[in-house]
Design a protein around this motif. Structure first.
Motif, mmCIF file in Angstrom:
data_model
loop_
_atom_site.group_PDB
_atom_site.id
_atom_site.type_symbol
_atom_site.label_atom_id
_atom_site.label_comp_id
_atom_site.label_asym_id
_atom_site.label_seq_id
_atom_site.Cartn_x
_atom_site.Cartn_y
_atom_site.Cartn_z
ATOM 1 N N VAL A 508 28.776 27.656 31.478
ATOM 2 C CA VAL A 508 30.692 28.830 31.217
ATOM 3 C C VAL A 508 30.969 29.674 32.243
ATOM 4 N N ASP A 509 29.109 30.121 32.375
ATOM 5 C CA ASP A 509 29.508 31.214 34.255
ATOM 6 C C ASP A 509 30.152 30.533 35.268
ATOM 7 N N GLY A 510 29.515 29.242 35.297
ATOM 8 C CA GLY A 510 30.287 28.417 36.477
ATOM 9 C C GLY A 510 31.323 28.294 36.543
ATOM 10 N N ARG A 511 32.114 28.083 35.511
ATOM 11 C CA ARG A 511 33.394 27.784 35.420
ATOM 12 C C ARG A 511 34.368 28.973 35.347
ATOM 13 N N LEU A 512 33.587 30.483 34.969
ATOM 14 C CA LEU A 512 34.218 31.467 35.436
ATOM 15 C C LEU A 512 33.866 31.993 36.895
ATOM 16 N N PHE A 513 33.041 31.867 37.591
ATOM 17 C CA PHE A 513 32.949 32.080 38.819
ATOM 18 C C PHE A 513 33.997 31.144 39.795
ATOM 19 N N ARG A 514 33.916 30.264 39.232
ATOM 20 C CA ARG A 514 35.000 29.286 40.177
ATOM 21 C C ARG A 514 36.375 30.259 40.173
ATOM 22 N N LEU A 515 36.672 30.519 39.198
ATOM 23 C CA LEU A 515 38.413 31.160 38.771
ATOM 24 C C LEU A 515 38.381 31.874 39.333
ATOM 25 N N LEU A 516 36.862 32.988 38.974
ATOM 26 C CA LEU A 516 37.239 34.539 39.496
ATOM 27 C C LEU A 516 37.900 34.639 40.997
ATOM 28 N N GLY A 517 37.356 33.018 41.589
ATOM 29 C CA GLY A 517 37.874 33.214 43.294
ATOM 30 C C GLY A 517 39.163 33.110 43.469
ATOM 31 N N LEU A 518 39.799 32.559 42.559
ATOM 32 C CA LEU A 518 40.961 32.598 43.038
ATOM 33 C C LEU A 518 41.904 34.211 42.803
ATOM 34 N N LEU A 519 41.513 35.196 41.911
ATOM 35 C CA LEU A 519 42.044 36.891 41.910
ATOM 36 C C LEU A 519 41.958 37.277 43.391
ATOM 37 N N THR A 520 42.716 37.075 44.140
ATOM 38 C CA THR A 520 42.400 37.721 46.072
ATOM 39 C C THR A 520 42.362 39.513 46.068
ATOM 40 N N SER A 521 42.301 40.388 44.599
ATOM 41 C CA SER A 521 42.214 41.841 44.830
ATOM 42 C C SER A 521 41.501 42.139 45.165
ATOM 43 N N GLY A 522 41.336 43.477 45.420
ATOM 44 C CA GLY A 522 39.461 44.056 45.664
ATOM 45 C C GLY A 522 39.362 44.030 44.304
ATOM 46 N N ASP A 523 39.169 44.485 43.633
ATOM 47 C CA ASP A 523 38.306 44.067 41.780
ATOM 48 C C ASP A 523 39.078 44.195 40.642
ATOM 49 N N PHE A 524 38.526 43.873 39.495
ATOM 50 C CA PHE A 524 38.948 43.138 37.998
ATOM 51 C C PHE A 524 39.135 43.496 37.003
ATOM 52 N N SER A 525 39.234 43.228 36.283
ATOM 53 C CA SER A 525 38.882 43.755 34.896
ATOM 54 C C SER A 525 38.142 42.188 34.327
ATOM 55 N N SER A 526 37.618 43.359 33.332
ATOM 56 C CA SER A 526 37.068 41.890 32.230
ATOM 57 C C SER A 526 38.434 41.328 31.615
ATOM 58 N N ALA A 527 39.363 42.306 30.969
ATOM 59 C CA ALA A 527 40.470 41.806 30.665
ATOM 60 C C ALA A 527 41.319 40.507 31.759
ATOM 61 N N ALA A 528 41.503 40.397 32.651
ATOM 62 C CA ALA A 528 42.369 39.738 33.529
ATOM 63 C C ALA A 528 41.437 38.658 33.472
ATOM 64 N N ALA A 529 40.068 39.250 34.097
ATOM 65 C CA ALA A 529 39.014 37.486 33.686
ATOM 66 C C ALA A 529 39.378 36.673 32.612
ATOM 67 N N ALA A 530 39.470 37.071 31.135
ATOM 68 C CA ALA A 530 39.594 36.553 30.081
ATOM 69 C C ALA A 530 40.715 35.974 30.037
ATOM 70 N N ALA A 531 42.050 36.206 30.435
ATOM 71 C CA ALA A 531 42.338 36.191 30.379
ATOM 72 C C ALA A 531 42.464 34.752 31.590
ATOM 73 N N LEU A 532 42.070 34.793 32.572
ATOM 74 C CA LEU A 532 41.843 34.021 33.605
ATOM 75 C C LEU A 532 40.695 32.399 33.370
ATOM 76 N N ALA A 533 40.391 33.116 32.154
ATOM 77 C CA ALA A 533 39.086 31.721 32.167
ATOM 78 C C ALA A 533 39.306 31.216 30.847
ATOM 79 N N ASP A 534 40.235 32.117 29.961
ATOM 80 C CA ASP A 534 41.209 31.688 28.120
ATOM 81 C C ASP A 534 39.793 32.312 27.521
ATOM 82 N N LEU A 535 39.323 32.962 27.635
ATOM 83 C CA LEU A 535 37.834 33.431 26.504
ATOM 84 C C LEU A 535 38.035 34.563 26.022
ATOM 85 N N THR A 536 37.412 35.203 25.400
ATOM 86 C CA THR A 536 37.491 36.521 24.310
ATOM 87 C C THR A 536 37.257 37.474 25.180
#
Length: 899
Positions: A508-536
């Motif tokens: 689970v953590d590895g998949r989220l880590f891979r997907l976070l690399g797609l975000l090119t902004s300086g920082d990101f919210s947990s809500a944006a990361a949740a949408a990216l990974a289809d998690l709560t």
């Protein structure tokens, strides 16, 4: 001998080479001509000495200038302009000085070895006679012997008695009356078990001193002789711990980290809770950030704190293969503590008991490097209040902090200044200082990460003819992560270092880590990361906490996270194409939904976009907070969405960003987003979308005072609005065109356009655009001299802004009303409206409107209260300069102009 790179320099005749040698011995200092005469001609210079010396200098200049070495005349002498660090004799003296101050024998021996390697033969060999060499070289020869003695002392401290004895025997033959050499030889032979030979060395020295000089050896030598005769146990390493220092060598060119070293000092000085508690320091951080280098450096600097020894174990937590087990680590520690192989316990528990008993009453440092977890470390924690355990790990070791009382030091990347200094050390001062800006760019390109900086510097060092700027240009066209590698050292490539952290993650953590690399902004919210990974969101926050624990993400503040640029690039290369595509699709859908919710609740959004929302924001404050936090993430994702061909989403997102970008004054981003949205609307053939995006682009041009471009785009947008029967959009464009024609000075055309817009907007009953129109129409009336009518329009606009609770529109209305009242000589009333603008601008967080409010206040006060007017102008100037607004320059001229 002189070399430049791999080339040996031809230095001319013997006298010329001798002259160069004399100047280099005083590199950077003027050598008087009379002294050169005396040395070159052994005190008997010929009558032609002055002319000959001039000839020698001329020839030397011809041979050396091409290599960056200058021989210059100053006053009544000559000097050679050269970096003293490029001359072996000065490098040797500097290294010897450093070695005198190094407490750790391993580091001291290494420093002296490098220094002694600089001695390649006699001083001024082949160019000077014995007399001159003896005259100039006595002090240097004494330094060489001192270095050899210090090296022998270090070898003896490290248990290298046989190695020391061999060198000392040859030296004492060459210098038979040098007592320190004989003293060290006696000790070395005794520690070899050669008591008779040790005593013989003393007898030989004593006989020579008595026979030749009529003196006895020093009392110190006599004392050593007696101790050897009586087999004094303190002459050998009686304790299995004493003087054992098993530390890796410090990293060459260690740079910066002053605060971190001081923090480790404070940790080491802490008093434990009880007599059985050990002090624990945990040095944590991202792979490649320099944790081990810092810990080892501090350990060497702090050798005197631990008289009973320093011990090092690499626990291989993030290395290829399996992490080290407790049994193996304990065996390594016990062997280092002097336990013989046949006495090693057979079980882990017995080994741990013996280990603790050996160090419990001593003062030692245990450096446990590259730990995987708190569980791996706990069996290796000794007792004893005078001991320190220093642990390095990519994990935060929170369990060790919470349960075992460890003090944590998190290591970040280097500062820009320290990164620059590191590159200067590896590449050389002259190379770096020749390209300071390129060096800083290289530091930034490496994210100021020490490992990346060293790899880049090593690559450049291998090609001394390549400029730093050319290297950076080459890197821009390559995969940055793949490029940061050394061909013959794959273990230290960034892909390897980061990969070792990644392989320890759960699925689970590895998949989220891979997907976070797609975000090119300086920082990101947990809500944006949740949408990216289809998690709560709760599950995402838990995973982000674990990634933060592993130093793969950083928590910037509650609910928001970031990644080091190099880590993000590494992560982005791990996600398969279909996984990346689906993730970004989810993110785009979520961003559209949230922006639509913002547009529904915040005033000022004139949006007619076919986007709905699943969950409205409960309050305007919540919508504003989301917008401020997520706008950068949306903007940075637009290019990715465009490449994916999601043009309908792109222009909708761009359109929804129009108002926040306008209000925050981010003109460059506003222009970029508008152009991206326009291209996407044209791509999908959406007439309304094209009209809306041309309208947005025109607004950006208007804000940047690009009047002709703004007029052209507003006219195109107005025609497109009419084609799709959007009369509100067309009326808004007419109003904007009226403003532009005012700026062009065409008031007749402006009045016609404002009249059309005013009538249409009144008919269409749009409160937002109607309020804008009143402000613009009032401005025109003011320019026509109809100030009473203008003020009436601004008062209506104020009421309209209040009705829709739009702070920005209220600011505009107050500003324009203050200006109209100023022209009507109603200064006090105008000042009240200027102050109201300032107050509302501060509530809205608009520096631009606040600056304009202060400037207007200064105008209103200028005739009645000049000092207060100047203070208002200064407040305005400060805000303009913070925004780099050119209006500030105009205001500065007004402030400086005499009244």
């Amino acid at each position: 001998m002189a070399v430049d790179g791999d080339s040996r320099l031809e230095l001319g005749r013997r006298k010329e080479r001798c002259l160069l040698g004399l100047l280099l011995l005083e590199a950077g200092r003027v050598v008087p001509r009379e002294r050169l005469f005396e040395l070159l001609w052994d005190g008997r210079p010929p009558a032609s000495a002055r002319a000959a010396l001039h000839t020698y200098v001329t020839r030397l200049r011809g041979g050396l200038s091409a290599h960056g070495v200058q021989v210059v005349m100053k006053g009544d002498g000559y000097l050679v302009e050269v970096d003293r660090a490029s001359v072996d004799v000065h490098r040797f003296s500097a290294a010897l000085a450093r070695a005198r101050g190094i407490a750790d024998p391993l580091d001291r021996a290494a420093e002296l070895e490098e220094a002694l390697r600089l001695w390649r033969g006699q001083l001024l060999a082949d160019v000077a006679g014995d007399g001159l060499r003896e005259r100039l070289g006595t002090a240097l020869e004494d330094q060489r012997l001192e270095a050899l003695e210090l090296k022998a002392e270090a070898d003896l401290a490290l248990g290298r008695a046989a190695q020391a004895a061999g060198q000392l025997a040859a030296l004492s033959q060459a210098h038979p009356t040098r007592e320190r050499l004989v003293e060290l030889l006696m000790l070395a032979r005794y520690r070899q078990g050669r008591q008779v030979d040790a005593l013989a060395a003393f007898r030989a020295l004593r006989e020579r001193l008595v026979a030749e000089l009529g003196v006895e050896p020093t009392p110190q030598l006599h004392a050593l002789h007696r101790r050897i005769l009586t087999n004094d146990p303190e002459l050998t390493a009686a304790s299995p711990v004493a003087a054992r220092r098993f530390l890796p060598r410090s990293v060459p060119g260690f740079t910066g980290r002053r605060e971190e070293l001081l923090t480790l000092d404070r940790i080491a000085r802490e008093q434990p809770d009880s007599s059985t508690t050990v002090v624990i320091g945990a040095v944590t951080g991202l792979g490649g950030v320099g944790k081990t280098a810092l810990a080892v450096r501090w350990a060497h600097l702090s050798a005197d704190r631990f008289p009973d020894g320093q011990f090092y174990v690499n626990l291989r937590g993030y290395s290829p293969g399996e992490p080290m087990r407790a049994a193996e680590a304990l065996t390594q520690l016990l062997r280092a503590l002097g336990v013989a192989a046949d006495r090693l316990p057979s079980t882990v528990d017995e080994a741990a008991d013996l280990y603790r008993s050996l160090v419990a009453q001593r003062s030692v440092l245990i450096l446990l490097d590259n730990a995987l977890s708190a569980d791996q470390v706990r069996p290796l924690l000794p007792g004893g209040p005078r001991n320190l355990v220093l642990i390095t790990s990519r994990d935060k070791l929170s369990g060790l902090v919470a349960i075992d009382g460890a003090r944590r030091l998190t290591v970040a990347e280097l500062t820009e200044a320290d990164a620059f200094e590191l590159l200067r050390h590896v590449l050389g001062r002259s190379r770096v200082e020749a390209e300071p800006e390129a060096t800083r760019e290289l530091s930034a390109w490496c994210g100021n990460l020490p490992l990346a900086l060293r790899i880049a510097a090593a690559t450049l060092a291998d090609d001394p003819h390549q400029t730093i700027a050319d290297y950076i240009t080459d890197l821009r066209n390559r995969d940055r992560i793949a490029a940061l590698a050394i061909a013959d050292d794959p273990a230290h490539a960034l892909t390897t270092v980061f990969g070792q952290s990644y392989r320890h993650l759960s699925e689970v953590d590895g998949r989220l880590f891979r997907l976070l690399g797609l975000l090119t902004s300086g920082d990101f919210s947990s809500a944006a990361a949740a949408a990216l990974a289809d998690l709560t969101v709760p599950d995402t926050e838990a995973a982000l906490t674990r990634l933060s624990q592993a130093h793969l993400v950083t928590q910037e503040r509650p609910g928001r996270f970031g990644m080091h640029d190099l880590v993000r690039e590494f992560a982005s290369g791990l996600a398969p194409g279909d996984e990346s595509h689906a993730a970004m699709r989810r993110l785009a859908t979520w961003q559209l939904d949230r922006l639509a919710a913002v547009a529904e609740i915040l005033p000022g959004f004139r949006v007619r976009l076919s986007v709905s929302t699943s969950a409205p924001f409960p309050t305007e404050a919540a919508a504003t907070s989301w917008l401020e936090a997520e706008a950068d993430t949306v903007i940075s994702a637009l290019t990715c969405y465009t490449k994916a061909g999601w043009h309908d989403d792109v222009w909708h997102l761009a359109g929804l960003l129009r108002e926040p970008l306008r209000r925050s004054g981010r003109a460059d981003e506003w222009n970029t987003v508008a152009q991206i949205g326009l291209d996407s609307a044209i791509e999908v053939g959406d007439g309304y979308g094209e009209a809306y995006m041309r309208d947005m682009l025109a607004g950006c041009y208007q804000d940047r005072r690009m009047i002709a471009e703004a007029v052209a785009e507003h006219r195109r947008a107005r025609a497109l609005y009419l084609q799709v029967d959007d009369h509100l959009g067309a009326a808004n464009c007419a109003d904007a065109l009226g403003v532009l024609h005012q700026q062009l000075g065409d008031l007749v055309e402006a009045e016609q356009l404002h009249g059309e817009a005013h009538a249409a907007l009144g008919y269409l009953e749009d409160p937002i655009l109607g309020t804008h129109s009143r402000i613009h129409y009032g401005t025109l009336l003011g320019r026509l001299g109809r100030l009473t009518e203008a003020a009436a329009q601004f008062r209506l606009a104020l009421a309209g802004a209040a009705a829709i609770n739009d702070l920005f529109l209220a600011c505009f209305a107050h500003h324009n009303l203050a200006f109209a009242l100023l022209r009507m000589q109603r200064h006090e009333e105008g000042a009240r409206h200027a102050r109201a603008e300032i107050e509302l601008a501060q509530l809205a967080g608009s520096l631009d409107r606040a600056a304009r409010g202060w400037e207007m206040l200064g105008d209103c006060l200028f005739d009645d209260d000049h000092p207060q007017a100047m203070e208002a102008y200064r407040r305005a100037l400060e805000l303009y300069e913070r925004q780099r607004d050119s209006q500030g320059e105009e205001l500065r001229h007004r402030i400086d102009r005499p009244r």
